[in-house]
Structures are given as structure tokens and as C-alpha cells.
Design a protein around this motif. Structure first.
Motif, PDB file in Angstrom:
ATOM      1  N   VAL A  69       0.864  -1.180   0.000  1.00 43.13           N
ATOM      2  CA  VAL A  69       0.000   0.000   0.000  1.00 43.13           C
ATOM      3  C   VAL A  69       0.901   1.231   0.000  1.00 43.13           C
ATOM      4  O   VAL A  69       1.824   1.330   0.822  1.00 43.13           O
ATOM      5  CB  VAL A  69      -0.917   0.038   1.242  1.00 43.13           C
ATOM      6  CG1 VAL A  69      -1.780   1.302   1.231  1.00 43.13           C
ATOM      7  CG2 VAL A  69      -1.783  -1.213   1.313  1.00 43.13           C
ATOM      8  N   THR A 106       1.051   4.867   0.971  1.00 44.22           N
ATOM      9  CA  THR A 106       0.313   5.815   1.807  1.00 44.22           C
ATOM     10  C   THR A 106       1.285   6.610   2.663  1.00 44.22           C
ATOM     11  O   THR A 106       2.358   6.114   3.017  1.00 44.22           O
ATOM     12  CB  THR A 106      -0.710   5.066   2.693  1.00 44.22           C
ATOM     13  OG1 THR A 106      -1.487   6.005   3.423  1.00 44.22           O
ATOM     14  CG2 THR A 106      -0.034   4.105   3.659  1.00 44.22           C
ATOM     15  N   PHE A 143      -7.483   4.677   5.845  1.00 41.71           N
ATOM     16  CA  PHE A 143      -7.376   3.784   4.690  1.00 41.71           C
ATOM     17  C   PHE A 143      -8.722   3.349   4.115  1.00 41.71           C
ATOM     18  O   PHE A 143      -8.970   3.519   2.928  1.00 41.71           O
ATOM     19  CB  PHE A 143      -6.562   2.533   5.031  1.00 41.71           C
ATOM     20  CG  PHE A 143      -6.468   1.578   3.866  1.00 41.71           C
ATOM     21  CD1 PHE A 143      -5.644   1.869   2.791  1.00 41.71           C
ATOM     22  CD2 PHE A 143      -7.222   0.410   3.828  1.00 41.71           C
ATOM     23  CE1 PHE A 143      -5.572   1.015   1.691  1.00 41.71           C
ATOM     24  CE2 PHE A 143      -7.159  -0.452   2.740  1.00 41.71           C
ATOM     25  CZ  PHE A 143      -6.326  -0.150   1.671  1.00 41.71           C
ATOM     26  N   PRO A 160     -10.701   6.415   2.445  1.00 39.54           N
ATOM     27  CA  PRO A 160     -10.043   6.969   1.250  1.00 39.54           C
ATOM     28  C   PRO A 160      -9.964   5.978   0.088  1.00 39.54           C
ATOM     29  O   PRO A 160     -10.282   6.328  -1.051  1.00 39.54           O
ATOM     30  CB  PRO A 160      -8.643   7.341   1.757  1.00 39.54           C
ATOM     31  CG  PRO A 160      -8.793   7.515   3.213  1.00 39.54           C
ATOM     32  CD  PRO A 160      -9.852   6.549   3.644  1.00 39.54           C
ATOM     33  N   TYR A 161      -9.542   4.751   0.395  1.00 35.66           N
ATOM     34  CA  TYR A 161      -9.380   3.791  -0.697  1.00 35.66           C
ATOM     35  C   TYR A 161     -10.722   3.416  -1.314  1.00 35.66           C
ATOM     36  O   TYR A 161     -10.882   3.418  -2.544  1.00 35.66           O
ATOM     37  CB  TYR A 161      -8.670   2.520  -0.222  1.00 35.66           C
ATOM     38  CG  TYR A 161      -8.515   1.518  -1.353  1.00 35.66           C
ATOM     39  CD1 TYR A 161      -7.527   1.692  -2.312  1.00 35.66           C
ATOM     40  CD2 TYR A 161      -9.395   0.448  -1.490  1.00 35.66           C
ATOM     41  CE1 TYR A 161      -7.405   0.816  -3.383  1.00 35.66           C
ATOM     42  CE2 TYR A 161      -9.284  -0.432  -2.552  1.00 35.66           C
ATOM     43  CZ  TYR A 161      -8.286  -0.248  -3.494  1.00 35.66           C
ATOM     44  OH  TYR A 161      -8.188  -1.112  -4.561  1.00 35.66           O
ATOM     45  N   ASN A 162     -11.703   3.091  -0.489  1.00 35.95           N
ATOM     46  CA  ASN A 162     -12.983   2.632  -1.025  1.00 35.95           C
ATOM     47  C   ASN A 162     -13.797   3.755  -1.653  1.00 35.95           C
ATOM     48  O   ASN A 162     -14.552   3.517  -2.602  1.00 35.95           O
ATOM     49  CB  ASN A 162     -13.770   1.908   0.063  1.00 35.95           C
ATOM     50  CG  ASN A 162     -13.220   0.521   0.333  1.00 35.95           C
ATOM     51  OD1 ASN A 162     -13.426  -0.401  -0.442  1.00 35.95           O
ATOM     52  ND2 ASN A 162     -12.468   0.379   1.432  1.00 35.95           N
ATOM     53  N   LYS A 186     -12.411   6.186  -3.294  1.00 39.48           N
ATOM     54  CA  LYS A 186     -11.715   6.336  -4.572  1.00 39.48           C
ATOM     55  C   LYS A 186     -12.062   5.195  -5.524  1.00 39.48           C
ATOM     56  O   LYS A 186     -12.267   5.416  -6.720  1.00 39.48           O
ATOM     57  CB  LYS A 186     -10.210   6.360  -4.303  1.00 39.48           C
ATOM     58  CG  LYS A 186      -9.336   6.508  -5.524  1.00 39.48           C
ATOM     59  CD  LYS A 186      -7.884   6.526  -5.072  1.00 39.48           C
ATOM     60  CE  LYS A 186      -6.939   6.736  -6.221  1.00 39.48           C
ATOM     61  NZ  LYS A 186      -5.542   6.825  -5.749  1.00 39.48           N
ATOM     62  N   TYR A 226      -1.550  -0.889  -3.869  1.00 40.78           N
ATOM     63  CA  TYR A 226      -2.777  -0.094  -3.735  1.00 40.78           C
ATOM     64  C   TYR A 226      -2.421   1.365  -3.440  1.00 40.78           C
ATOM     65  O   TYR A 226      -1.449   1.643  -2.729  1.00 40.78           O
ATOM     66  CB  TYR A 226      -3.644  -0.632  -2.596  1.00 40.78           C
ATOM     67  CG  TYR A 226      -4.147  -2.039  -2.803  1.00 40.78           C
ATOM     68  CD1 TYR A 226      -5.264  -2.291  -3.592  1.00 40.78           C
ATOM     69  CD2 TYR A 226      -3.506  -3.123  -2.206  1.00 40.78           C
ATOM     70  CE1 TYR A 226      -5.737  -3.586  -3.777  1.00 40.78           C
ATOM     71  CE2 TYR A 226      -3.966  -4.424  -2.385  1.00 40.78           C
ATOM     72  CZ  TYR A 226      -5.080  -4.647  -3.170  1.00 40.78           C
ATOM     73  OH  TYR A 226      -5.534  -5.932  -3.352  1.00 40.78           O
ATOM     74  N   PRO A 250      -4.430   4.594  -1.940  1.00 40.60           N
ATOM     75  CA  PRO A 250      -5.642   5.223  -1.406  1.00 40.60           C
ATOM     76  C   PRO A 250      -5.685   6.746  -1.542  1.00 40.60           C
ATOM     77  O   PRO A 250      -6.763   7.336  -1.429  1.00 40.60           O
ATOM     78  CB  PRO A 250      -5.612   4.817   0.074  1.00 40.60           C
ATOM     79  CG  PRO A 250      -4.167   4.599   0.380  1.00 40.60           C
ATOM     80  CD  PRO A 250      -3.567   4.049  -0.877  1.00 40.60           C
ATOM     81  N   ASP A 251      -4.555   7.386  -1.777  1.00 45.48           N
ATOM     82  CA  ASP A 251      -4.480   8.848  -1.829  1.00 45.48           C
ATOM     83  C   ASP A 251      -5.393   9.392  -2.932  1.00 45.48           C
ATOM     84  O   ASP A 251      -5.271   9.012  -4.098  1.00 45.48           O
ATOM     85  CB  ASP A 251      -3.030   9.267  -2.092  1.00 45.48           C
ATOM     86  CG  ASP A 251      -2.815  10.763  -1.920  1.00 45.48           C
ATOM     87  OD1 ASP A 251      -3.761  11.532  -2.169  1.00 45.48           O
ATOM     88  OD2 ASP A 251      -1.700  11.158  -1.542  1.00 45.48           O
ATOM     89  N   LYS A 252      -6.289  10.310  -2.577  1.00 43.14           N
ATOM     90  CA  LYS A 252      -7.262  10.837  -3.539  1.00 43.14           C
ATOM     91  C   LYS A 252      -6.614  11.658  -4.648  1.00 43.14           C
ATOM     92  O   LYS A 252      -7.209  11.848  -5.720  1.00 43.14           O
ATOM     93  CB  LYS A 252      -8.312  11.681  -2.821  1.00 43.14           C
ATOM     94  CG  LYS A 252      -7.781  12.959  -2.204  1.00 43.14           C
ATOM     95  CD  LYS A 252      -8.891  13.754  -1.544  1.00 43.14           C
ATOM     96  CE  LYS A 252      -8.359  15.055  -0.941  1.00 43.14           C
ATOM     97  NZ  LYS A 252      -9.448  15.839  -0.306  1.00 43.14           N
ATOM     98  N   PHE A 272      -6.052   3.592  -8.542  1.00 43.73           N
ATOM     99  CA  PHE A 272      -6.217   2.946  -7.236  1.00 43.73           C
ATOM    100  C   PHE A 272      -5.330   1.713  -7.082  1.00 43.73           C
ATOM    101  O   PHE A 272      -5.083   1.257  -5.971  1.00 43.73           O
ATOM    102  CB  PHE A 272      -7.682   2.570  -6.983  1.00 43.73           C
ATOM    103  CG  PHE A 272      -8.246   1.534  -7.922  1.00 43.73           C
ATOM    104  CD1 PHE A 272      -8.102   0.176  -7.672  1.00 43.73           C
ATOM    105  CD2 PHE A 272      -8.949   1.923  -9.055  1.00 43.73           C
ATOM    106  CE1 PHE A 272      -8.629  -0.778  -8.527  1.00 43.73           C
ATOM    107  CE2 PHE A 272      -9.485   0.978  -9.923  1.00 43.73           C
ATOM    108  CZ  PHE A 272      -9.321  -0.375  -9.659  1.00 43.73           C
TER     109      PHE A 272
END
Length: 429
Positions: free
Chosen positions: A87, A89, A148, A151-153, A155, A301, A303-305, A310
Motif C-alpha cells: 500500500v 500511503t 485507509f 479513502p481507498y474505497n 476512490k 494499492y 488510497p491517496d485521492k 487505485f
């Protein structure tokens, strides 16, 4: 008694698997595919010596019978991998899953995640609601959810998480216990977690070798047959090439919104249920590069917008046969919903962020790119999902139409789920 006329619409993994299992029972079904090739999204293609899939298609097995089946189809052309995923992040790369590896983060973030997780695990109260956010707070606590899961979901799904149900998704998310987290923090946890802990992939030829193996056992596959109308009363499928076929049983793997457009005699009330369905789309960009980047890493992965993609996966680490020697290839996934395709300038944005995040480092040259626009990637489990889907499937069943596969039955399914679902379906016919 005459043989029943069984038609299957769609020659992707679901349609081919259903026909395969029917053939095993000495029942012939005719498969009709609109394209001039079979495989659907489970295909591979070659460009300049590089073999690409249409995003990441990996085989994960919970059921030993599924593995035996795939081995019977692929023979020795199958290899097991232990997942190596990360990930990106807080401007660093940590091992996946986040909820087991947050101790790699800055100290204050780590402590916040740990205390929130401990509190969530020790709280005896039940889940407060059935939304994804309610479920995530209940399972992981506030910090892991806020840093996490949300942000990830957000996105990934491009849909309000407080209006999305967690059921149907939860089985794909790693849910560790307190002891698992404690062992991970102390460096004593060497177990791989989650349904993707291990995966299998063809040694040569890409994922399409799976559908090729299945298709070899099917006697009746008709390409260039796009269904334009299904007459429910007469039980006839009309194709755009002018041909017609009668059916006793119609197995549809078409995405439900597409099926609704060709059903003749669809009641207005049911049309409204089809219109309530929501889905996620993906732009998949495949890149070939002049060096073997991230050796051993399977995917990362993001998650950062502010980063447009993604997930990034590395084909050359699935199989060295997919690239020329010492070269690399990757797939980059960008999600969207509501038909708003983010194709304009997306390649430039993706390239810039691949460099900013260090996926493509200085001195590495992109050789070629290809873009796949996947309109139907994942069904969205919103508040209308359960009732609308149930009413639709009930109506179809009454009209001798059986919905099959991720898009036909409108479920978030792994490749194994699709294969096993097709096997159960074939056993009922």
C-alpha cells in the motif's frame, strides 16, 4: 421427449464455464457471443512481444475442487504464487494489508490506529448500521477507517460509502484479530491473510489460456452473434446478423442493464428496477517498460485521492513469459461511475503520478501503452441493490431465463466464484 434447447448469451468465463459443465453432463448448449472472439474480459493480447491481460485476472481458490478443476483444464501450465502486495500511503510503501501493517507508519498514526482497533475489537456493542462505513468502524475502529478504508474505497467505488451496503464486499477484505495485529507489530506474524493470500496464474500465455482450455471442451460456440431482442412470449432470441434461435432455457451472462434493453415484453415496473442498478467502471492502462520494475512485487494499492489510479499490478511478476527478457509490464487501474469516462488527459496524469510515486523511476522508458475501457467492472451494493436484484432475477426465472456470472447475476464474484456458480447452475438444468 425432445432435447431442450439451451442457449447461452455471452462467451466469457461464466458462459463458457456453464457450457463446459453441461457438456460434462452430456447436455449440449449453444453459446452465442457478439464479438469475433471468446473470453470476454478474461482475454490476453500481445503487443511487441509483451502479453497483456485486461487488468489483473488472477485465480484464488478457497475450494480444493476448484483447483483440481482448473488443473484439469490447464495441466502443467499453472503456477502458484504467494502474494507480495503493498500500500502506498503517507508517501511511503508499506506491506498489504494496511490493517495489519500500520506500524510502518509515523508513530502518532500508528498509535492512533492501534488504539482505535483495540477499542473496536473490545467493544461488545453490535454494528450500528448496515452501511460500509458503519461496518468498517465496527470492525477496524475510527483511525484505520479514516486513514485507509474510507479513502481507498471512496476512490475505488466512486459512490457514497454511507449509502453502500457492506454485505457482498466483506469477504474480500482482510479482517484480522487482536492477536494477529500484535504478532504483526512484533514481527512474528509471517502468515498471509485474505482470500488473495495465494494465487495461481498460467505459466505461459496469460489468463486467456484458461478460457482456451475451457472452450476446447465445448462443441457449439457461435461468434459474431449479438443478441438484439429476446421475445419472452415466443421464447426466441433475435441476433443482429438476421438469425433467430428458439430456446427452452436461456442462460444470460449479459450485464443486467444490457439485458433489460433487449427484453421484449418487459413490464414497466420491472424496467424501473433495472434502472436502479448501479455499477463501477474501470479504465485499464497497460504499459510496457524497458526494465524489470519492482521485481517480485505483484501489485500496489493507492488510497491517496490525489493519485488518479487505485492499483498498479506487474504482469512480469505473474509470469516471466509475459515480457521479453529484462523488460517489464504493468496494468494501471482508474475507476469511474455514471458514464463519466476519465479518458481525456488520463494517460498523462497516470504517467506523472507513476513517476511521482516512484513506480517508474528516472531512466526507465515506457515502450508502449494500450487502454481498455471496462464499462461493467463491479456492481455497486447500494440501498436499492437487494430488492431490485431479487425482483429482476425472480422475473427472469419465471420466463426461463437464468442469470449467470458477475454481471449476469449482478454480484461481486471472484473467478473461482464464477466457475463454481456455473457448475451449480449446470447441475440444476
Amino acid at each position: 421427449m425432445r432435447d431442450r434447447k439451451i442457449l447461452i448469451l455471452g462467451a466469457g468465463l461464466a458462459g463458457l464455464s456453464t457450457a463446459y459443465f453441461l457438456e460434462k453432463r452430456k447436455i449440449t448448449a449453444s453459446v452465442f457471443e457478439k464479438e469475433d472472439f471468446y473470453g470476454g474480459l478474461c482475454r490476453s493480447y500481445k503487443i511487441d512481444g509483451f502479453t497483456f491481460d485486461i487488468s489483473g485476472h488472477l485465480l484464488h481458490f478457497r475450494n480444493k475442487h476448484s483447483l483440481s478443476l482448473i488443473k484439469s483444464v490447464l495441466g502443467n501450465n499453472l503456477e502458484k504464487h504467494k502474494r507480495k502486495a503493498y500500500v502506498y500511503t503517507f508517501n511511503r510503501i508499506i506491506p498489504y494489508p494496511f490493517q495489519l501493517n500500520f506500524h510502518y507508519l509515523p508513530k502518532e498514526i500508528f498509535q492512533e490506529c492501534l488504539s482505535g482497533f483495540v477499542k473496536a475489537r473490545n467493544t461488545g456493542n453490535g454494528i450500528k448500521g448496515d452501511s460500509f462505513i458503519d461496518w468498517s468502524y465496527y470492525k477496524f475502529g475510527r483511525a484505520i477507517t479514516d486513514y485507509f478504508m474510507v479513502p481507498y474505497n471512496s476512490k475505488f467505488w466512486r459512490f457514497p460509502l454511507d449509502k453502500m451496503h457492506y454485505k457482498g464486499i466483506e469477504k474480500f477484505i482482510v479482517i484480522p484479530g487482536l492477536r494477529d495485529v500484535e504478532r504483526s507489530i512484533s514481527g512474528r506474524n509471517h502468515k498471509n491473510f485474505g482470500y488473495s493470500a495465494y494465487f495461481w496464474y498460467p505459466k505461459k500465455g496469460g489468463i486467456e489460456k484458461l478460457v482456451e482450455g475451457v472452450a476446447r471442451n465445448i462443441r457449439s460456440i457461435h461468434l459474431n452473434h449479438e443478441a438484439k431482442e429476446v421475445d419472452l412470449r415466443k421464447k426466441i432470441v433475435k441476433f443482429r446478423n438476421g438469425k433467430e434461435k428458439e430456446f427452452d432455457i436461456l442462460v444470460s451472462t449479459l450485464p443486467l442493464p444490457e439485458l433489460s434493453r433487449i427484453l421484449k415484453g418487459l413490464p414497466p415496473g420491472l424496467k424501473n428496477e433495472f434502472d436502479k442498478l448501479r455499477w463501477l467502471s474501470i479504465v485499464n492502462i497497460n504499459f510496457s517498460v524497458d526494465k524489470n520494475v519492482y521485481p517480485g512485487t505483484h501489485w500496489i494499492y493507492f488510497p491517496d485521492k490525489d493519485i488518479p489510479f487505485f492499483r498498479v499490478g506487474f504482469f512480469h511478476n505473474f509470469s516471466s513469459s509475459l515480457t521479453p527478457q529484462n523488460k517489464g509490464s504493468m496494468y494501471v487501474e482508474v475507476s469511474y461511475s455514471g458514464g463519466n469516462t476519465p479518458v481525456s488527459n488520463i494517460v498523462t496524469k497516470v504517467k506523472n503520478h507513476l513517476k511521482k510515486t516512484g513506480v517508474i523511476q528516472n531512466g526507465i522508458k515506457i515502450i508502449r501503452k494500450s487502454i481498455d475501457n471496462i464499462k461493467y467492472a463491479y456492481p455497486i451494493y447500494d440501498t436499492n441493490y437487494g430488492k431490485s436484484r431479487s425482483r429482476i432475477l425472480k422475473f427472469l426465472s419465471k420466463n426461463n431465463i437464468i442469470a449467470c456470472g458477475r454481471f449476469g447475476s449482478w454480484q461481486y464474484m471472484s473467478m473461482e466464484d464464477v466457475i463454481l456458480g456455473s457448475k451449480k447452475l449446470a447441475a440444476r438444468i
